[in-house]
Write an enzyme that holds these catalytic residues in place. Structure first.
Site, PDB file in Angstrom:
ATOM      1  CG  ASP A 230      23.430   1.997  -8.895  1.00 26.38           C
ATOM      2  OD1 ASP A 230      24.071   2.637  -9.738  1.00 26.38           O
ATOM      3  OD2 ASP A 230      23.958   1.178  -8.118  1.00 26.38           O
TER       4      ASP A 230
ATOM      5  CD  GLU B 121       0.999   3.115  -4.516  1.00 23.93           C
ATOM      6  OE1 GLU B 121       1.433   3.950  -3.690  1.00 23.93           O
ATOM      7  OE2 GLU B 121       1.162   1.891  -4.412  1.00 23.93           O
TER       8      GLU B 121
HETATM    9  C1  NOJ Z   1      26.446   2.132 -11.216  1.00 26.85           C
HETATM   10  C2  NOJ Z   1      26.764   3.528 -10.807  1.00 26.85           C
HETATM   11  O1  NOJ Z   1      26.463   4.398 -11.855  1.00 26.85           O
HETATM   12  C3  NOJ Z   1      28.212   3.517 -10.418  1.00 26.85           C
HETATM   13  O2  NOJ Z   1      28.729   4.799 -10.251  1.00 26.85           O
HETATM   14  C4  NOJ Z   1      28.350   2.694  -9.161  1.00 26.85           C
HETATM   15  O3  NOJ Z   1      29.710   2.596  -8.815  1.00 26.85           O
HETATM   16  C5  NOJ Z   1      27.791   1.296  -9.371  1.00 26.85           C
HETATM   17  N1  NOJ Z   1      26.542   1.301 -10.064  1.00 26.85           N
HETATM   18  C6  NOJ Z   1      27.583   0.617  -8.049  1.00 26.85           C
HETATM   19  O4  NOJ Z   1      26.501   1.185  -7.374  1.00 26.85           O
END
Ligand code: NOJ
Ligand code: CA
Length: 563
Positions: free
Chosen positions: A220, A277
């Protein structure tokens, strides 16, 4: 701990590195299938529906966060990186999912959220209880405020969800104190990625899930971890994750203080070493970095395996623009020896079956509400299916977002009273946010909550129109979107298109359309508003009902031909 049966995993060529050609299905756990009737999807629900996914013909599942979380941002606010959120089940349920998916040759990819934790994470609670300047505070981005009494935020950064990206805390003595950075909701404090303890912690979290049998990670906000030294003001406050310069050439970009900093590559390499790994694991970056030449630096051989191709996702239904982004993607990714990874929909963007019916759509993440011009559903579905058939013939990997195999549209009339996306609340409803693409998906036209949940509960209301899209009504029905996807995926696998290469064959079609060849499959896309006769060859699959007898490919339709 249960481990997947590796032998079941398909590997079309020895040493082919499965992720290079994989079709990965994104599950948004809250909205996929509810196993216990509380209206929120969960892991037992996913496990119970694995056969449907095996039939679809996917290679792996990426689950949006399953980890423990107060769910202020639907799981993207993690309070414990080594446990499963009780709403979704237990670690035992997760192990069973990995096992049962593995038996069907399907890998499970976790979603890792390293840019920020939840405010309920023990480290953040410790930070709040500690002194300014302490080791506990230094795991996050605490700063003194500006102004005489520190009453102003440390800089001008805005949250992606709207509003100031800083929140001031009250210190133990009861006085207003330092501010902490949160690029998203205030419940999501940003980690300090200069801190060695943070780095070591995430190495360990990666190993925790890899040891449990996860096939890898979708990471993310991978491009946001490192912030520019001194946290300088941002020049423009475009709140999209790409920044306003998204479409400029690399040498004209204004350096951005929090998106796509050079320092992130060191973290990428550190994680790659951890994955290496293990056998056969892969990680995909959510990196809204543009242009593609910059994004390609993320998938150099010692960094990520994949990165989502958001340039492709954001391209309009336009022949020249599509052709250009396909060319550029293939060229840039192959420069670094990486496969392109195609994607049209996910849980943050307007579903492509709806999006592609518009000339102009709200900015990424803003969503469509009842006050916005409503979509042309039939046109959207036609173009959405065509875009998918265009995408799934391309070489490289592809991502599918749950429900797109049903042709599911965005829910564009959700009432404010049921909305849950923090974007809606942080902008006082000005930006409706992403709930419209997150509505629980329909399994059955006749059951309560369309088969999503046995009790009829559903954490977001489903529109009546979902009955037209239910899996049960499409299964086995020739011409349905579900059967189209199944055929596309089967042909893709049989012809090894993921490992193939692209050759343009535009002389075979009228101007304004395009055709490309991958192996022995010719993919013809009609972007014009006129039908035309198909080039010679056996018709393998088409988005167009009745094309076999008609012989002419209509506007916004696609045909795959054996040539
Ligand atoms: C990107 C994620 O896909 C989204 O859903 C989220 O709100 C933000 N990052 C924050 O983590
Ligand atoms: Ca549930």
């Amino acid at each position: 701990m249960l481990l997947p049966m590796q032998s079941k995993f398909s590997e079309s060529k020895p040493g082919a590195e499965w992720w290079r050609s994989a079709v990965i299905y994104q599950i948004y756990p809250r909205s996929f299938a509810d196993g216990n009737g509380d209206g929120i999807g969960d892991i037992p629900g996913i496990t119970s529906r694995l056969d449907a996914l095996a039939e679809l013909g996917i290679d792996a599942i990426w689950c949006s966060p399953l980890t423990k979380s107060p769910q202020k941002d639907a799981g993207y606010d993690v309070s414990d990186y080594r446990d499963i959120e009780p709403l979704f089940g237990t670690l035992g349920d997760f192990d069973e999912l990995v096992q049962k998916a593995g038996e069907r040759g399907i890998r499970i990819i976790m979603d890792l959220v390293p840019n920020h934790s939840s405010e309920e994470h023990i480290w953040f609670q410790e930070a709040l209880a500690s002194e300014p300047g302490s080791a506990a505070r230094n795991r996050y981005m605490f700063r003194d405020g500006k102004g005489e009494t520190g009453q102003l935020p440390p800089n001008n950064w805005e949250s992606v969800f709207g509003g100031v990206a800083w929140t001031r805390i009250t210190e133990k003595d009861g006085n207003p104190g330092q501010w902490y950075l949160h690029m998203f909701d205030k419940s999501q404090p940003d980690f300090n990625w200069e801190n060695e303890e943070v780095k070591a912690e995430f190495d360990s979290v990666l190993r925790f899930w890899l040891d449990r049998g996860a096939a890898g990670f979708r990471i993310d906000v991978a491009h946001g971890l490192v912030k520019a030294e001194g946290l300088p003001d941002v020049v423009s406050n475009d709140t999209t994750m790409a920044g306003e310069d998204a479409n400029k050439p690399a040498d004209e970009l204004t350096p951005h203080p929090f998106w796509g900093q050079e320092g992130v590559h060191e973290i990428n390499r550190r994680w790659r070493k951890v994955l290496d790994e293990y056998d056969d694991r892969a990680m995909c970056a959510e990196a809204w970095v543009m242009p593609l030449s910059k994004m390609a630096t993320w998938v150099r051989s010692d960094e990520y395996h994949q990165t989502f191709n958001f340039a492709f996702l954001e391209t309009k239904w336009n022949r020249d623009k599509m052709k250009a982004v396909i060319n550029e993607s293939i060229a840039e990714f192959s420069n670094v020896g990486a496969p392109p990874t195609w994607v049209l929909s996910n849980h943050d963007v307007i579903r492509h079956t709806t999006r592609l019916s518009y000339d102009q759509v709200p900015k990424q993440g803003d969503g469509i509400g009842p006050d916005y011009a409503q979509p042309d559903e039939a046109l959207g579905l036609k173009r959405g299916r065509a875009a998918s058939a265009m995408m799934l013939g391309l070489p490289g990997g592809a991502y599918i977002y749950q429900g797109e195999e049903l042709g599911l549209p965005e829910h564009t009339t959700l009432d404010g009273s049921v909305r849950q996306d923090p974007t809606y609340f942080r902008t006082n409803g000005e930006r409706v946010g992403r709930d419209g693409c997150r509505v629980p998906i329909p399994w059955s036209a006749t059951e309560s909550a369309f088969g999503f949940s046995s009790t009829g509960n559903s954490w977001l209301p489903q529109p009546d129109a979902f009955s037209n899209y239910a899996r049960s009504s499409q299964k086995g029905k020739p011409g349905s979107t579900l059967e189209l996807y199944k055929s596309l995926l089967a042909l893709r696998k049989d012809n090894e298109l993921g490992h193939g290469s692209l050759e343009w064959k535009n002389d075979l079609v009228p101007q304004g359309a395009f055709a490309y060849k991958n192996g022995s499959v010719l993919v013809v896309v009609n972007f014009t508003n006129q039908p035309f006769a198909l080039p010679d060859g056996e018709l393998l699959i088409t988005t167009q009902w009745g094309l076999e007898t008609k012989g002419e490919l209509e506007a916004d339709q696609v045909a795959w031909i054996s040539a």
